[in-house]
Design a protein around this motif. Structure first.
Motif, mmCIF file in Angstrom:
data_model
loop_
_atom_site.group_PDB
_atom_site.id
_atom_site.type_symbol
_atom_site.label_atom_id
_atom_site.label_comp_id
_atom_site.label_asym_id
_atom_site.label_seq_id
_atom_site.Cartn_x
_atom_site.Cartn_y
_atom_site.Cartn_z
ATOM 1 N N LYS A 23 0.856 -1.187 0.000
ATOM 2 C CA LYS A 23 0.000 0.000 0.000
ATOM 3 C C LYS A 23 0.892 1.237 0.000
ATOM 4 O O LYS A 23 1.652 1.465 0.937
ATOM 5 C CB LYS A 23 -0.911 0.002 1.224
ATOM 6 N N TYR A 25 1.217 5.466 -0.785
ATOM 7 C CA TYR A 25 0.527 6.752 -0.927
ATOM 8 C C TYR A 25 1.531 7.831 -1.286
ATOM 9 O O TYR A 25 2.609 7.916 -0.681
ATOM 10 C CB TYR A 25 -0.193 7.142 0.368
ATOM 11 N N SER A 226 -5.915 8.519 2.045
ATOM 12 C CA SER A 226 -5.166 7.276 2.202
ATOM 13 C C SER A 226 -6.008 6.205 2.892
ATOM 14 O O SER A 226 -6.101 5.066 2.421
ATOM 15 C CB SER A 226 -3.888 7.535 3.008
ATOM 16 N N LEU A 230 -6.824 2.767 1.240
ATOM 17 C CA LEU A 230 -5.783 1.810 1.622
ATOM 18 C C LEU A 230 -5.972 1.244 3.025
ATOM 19 O O LEU A 230 -5.199 0.386 3.452
ATOM 20 C CB LEU A 230 -4.403 2.478 1.523
ATOM 21 N N ASP A 233 -3.670 0.734 7.744
ATOM 22 C CA ASP A 233 -2.241 0.441 7.784
ATOM 23 C C ASP A 233 -1.637 0.763 6.427
ATOM 24 O O ASP A 233 -2.053 0.209 5.411
ATOM 25 C CB ASP A 233 -1.999 -1.035 8.119
ATOM 26 N N LEU A 234 -0.647 1.641 6.417
ATOM 27 C CA LEU A 234 -0.014 2.101 5.185
ATOM 28 C C LEU A 234 1.446 1.640 5.195
ATOM 29 O O LEU A 234 2.134 1.755 6.206
ATOM 30 C CB LEU A 234 -0.094 3.625 5.114
ATOM 31 N N ASP A 235 1.903 1.118 4.055
ATOM 32 C CA ASP A 235 3.285 0.648 3.973
ATOM 33 C C ASP A 235 4.262 1.786 3.699
ATOM 34 O O ASP A 235 5.237 1.954 4.428
ATOM 35 C CB ASP A 235 3.416 -0.420 2.874
ATOM 36 N N HIS A 237 4.698 5.965 2.498
ATOM 37 C CA HIS A 237 4.184 7.297 2.190
ATOM 38 C C HIS A 237 5.331 8.088 1.572
ATOM 39 O O HIS A 237 6.439 8.119 2.103
ATOM 40 C CB HIS A 237 3.697 7.985 3.469
ATOM 41 N N TRP A 263 0.526 4.261 12.013
ATOM 42 C CA TRP A 263 -0.194 4.370 10.737
ATOM 43 C C TRP A 263 0.663 3.903 9.570
ATOM 44 O O TRP A 263 0.281 3.014 8.818
ATOM 45 C CB TRP A 263 -0.633 5.821 10.544
ATOM 46 N N CYS A 264 1.843 4.486 9.395
ATOM 47 C CA CYS A 264 2.667 4.215 8.222
ATOM 48 C C CYS A 264 4.063 3.770 8.648
ATOM 49 O O CYS A 264 4.679 4.395 9.515
ATOM 50 C CB CYS A 264 2.752 5.461 7.340
#
Length: 471
Positions: A23, A25, A226, A230, A233-235, A237, A263-264
């Motif tokens: 993921k 962003y 985001s 997504l 949980d964001l991989d 940014h 979060w990221c």
């Protein structure tokens, strides 16, 4: 793959939350004007990152916002909205400006072979999401309402400056443009989540909210867009280094306060493109765009090549001389590729060994300059042309320099020029010189060469045989 994580200040082995889907962003443009080539350096390197992830086997979902409301002239939540500023400049509506410059940005991406993200969401599409997040932050004591605006309370955080350690005196760095102090704030580094009161009462875009008619702050849009596409949980940014503070700092503050968890995991920041006077910026007035480069005769691929010759974590200095050097290098590279013949079978052992060099460069924190060196290693390698062409096409999935297409176009152009300048008599003399050289009749070969020279014909000996041109 190892990537430098701005959050930890070190290179880390990239490990996504879900190995089946990365993921990603990326902060998109504020569409109030054309993107300048400094902006586009960031998008080029983000494009390389996405394609590298796909190249090594990951499935990637990349989301990008389009800022068409909320981004004020100062990053400290003060000054005029950039979109309104653009609308006034061109005597158009804000949405007309947004549509025009979104399409202009997309056209620039196409010219630079920057893949359009899987999801592109204008900020104005997500007002309900912003309101929900703001209300949640108010409910859990992370935000406060005063003077008609909702502010995030940075005093509720254990640590606000997550990318850099700052002294108390450094808190004013968010106020970049000599702006007036906002006396509504409890802390001078608090930031606005929702405006209903501004010294610019002619704000063009406003929406109903529990706090009155108003509009969102700039920072909240990326968090919500985001999460909308997504999840929680964001991989990775991404963004330019100038976004690290305050924009990305504020994104982390509001997102993790809203979610209640990290979060990221990885933050990817691209350093500035500078000119002789410093960082490129639209605020300087005149600025360089892709269209301007084209008007001056530059292929956008030469600019992409220029960017790839430097590491994304180093400031890159633009000058016309530096760009001209990149043009010359790119043209020579294409000429060498054009000379290759797609004959024979791919030599798999050689292919694998040469590809490993390219993979090492990509996996070593996107070292594109070393990746370009790996490309030149292919051209010098002791393997057949079919293997070289297969490797070049393979590498160009990431580099996206149109290498094979440009070489084909060059060969076609040369063939058309030769056909237009065809002269059977001269062709026969050139062929006779070639036969004389094969027979080691050097005197006859020299005589023919001198005769052709006297007639204004230059012979060029190439690996593919002798060619001629008029001089």
């Amino acid at each position: 793959m190892y990537l430098y994580n701005s959050l930890s200040h070190k290179k880390e082995l990239f490990t996504p939350n879900n190995p089946d889907l990365v993921k990603m962003y990326t902060c998109g443009p504020t569409v109030y004007h054309y993107a300048h080539i400094g902006n586009l350096r960031t998008y080029i390197m983000e494009d390389v990152l996405e394609k590298s992830l796909r190249y090594v086997g990951y499935n990637v979902k990349r989301v990008m916002n389009i800022t068409d409301v909320g981004h004020l002239a100062s990053d400290a939540d003060t000054g005029e909205d950039k979109m309104l500023k653009g609308a006034k400049r061109e005597n158009k509506t804000v949405m007309d400006i947004a549509r025009f410059y979104t399409e202009a940005f997309k056209a620039d991406c196409d010219k630079l072979n920057i893949k359009w993200p899987d999801v592109v969401e204008p900020a104005t599409n997500c007002i309900d999401e912003y309101i929900h997040m703001v209300q949640t932050l108010l409910d859990n004591g992370k935000a406060y309402f005063v003077g008609g605006n909702v502010y995030f309370d940075t005093a509720t955080l254990e640590k606000y400056y997550v990318f850099n350690d700052h002294d108390e005196e450094d808190l004013a760095t968010g106020v970049r443009d000599g702006v007036e102090e906002d006396t509504n704030k409890k802390n001078k580094n608090d930031f606005v989540l929702w405006f209903t009161k501004s010294k610019f009462e002619d704000q063009a875009l406003k929406w109903d909210s529990p706090w009155g008619v108003g509009y969102p702050g700039w920072h909240i849009e990326c968090s919500c867009i985001s999460m909308k596409h997504l999840g929680e949980d964001l991989d990775i940014h991404c963004g330019g280094i100038d976004n690290a503070f305050p924009h990305h700092t504020n994104e982390i503050a509001q997102s993790e306060s809203y979610l209640g968890h990290k979060w990221c995991n990885y933050w990817f920041h691209v350093m500035h493109l500078n000119d002789e006077s410093g960082k490129m910026s639209k605020s300087k007035g005149d600025f360089l765009t892709v269209s301007l480069l084209e008007k001056k005769g530059y292929d956008p691929m030469a600019y992409r090549f220029f960017c790839l010759q430097s590491h994304y974590r180093k400031n890159l200095v633009f000058s016309w001389e530096n760009l001209d050097n990149a043009v010359q290098a790119y043209d020579k590279l294409i000429a060498k590729i054009a000379a290759l013949k797609n004959q024979g079978e791919v030599e798999q052992d050689a292919f694998d060994q040469l590809k490993a060099k390219f993979l090492n460069a990509i996996n070593g924190d996107l070292n594109t300059s070393v990746a370009v060196t790996a490309l030149y290693d292919v051209l010098k390698a002791k393997c057949n042309d079919a293997t070289k062409l297969a490797l070049i096409a393979d590498f160009d999935y990431v580099l996206s320099l149109n290498l094979i297409a440009a070489a084909d176009a060059l060969n076609k152009k040369q063939a058309e020029e030769e056909a237009a300048n065809a002269d059977p008599e001269i062709d026969a003399l050139v062929a006779a010189r070639t036969e004389a050289k094969k027979a080691k009749n050097w005197a006859e070969a020299d005589r023919i060469r001198d005769e052709l020279k006297a007639r204004g014909i230059e012979i060029i000996d190439t690996p593919q045989g002798a060619k001629w041109r008029r001089v």
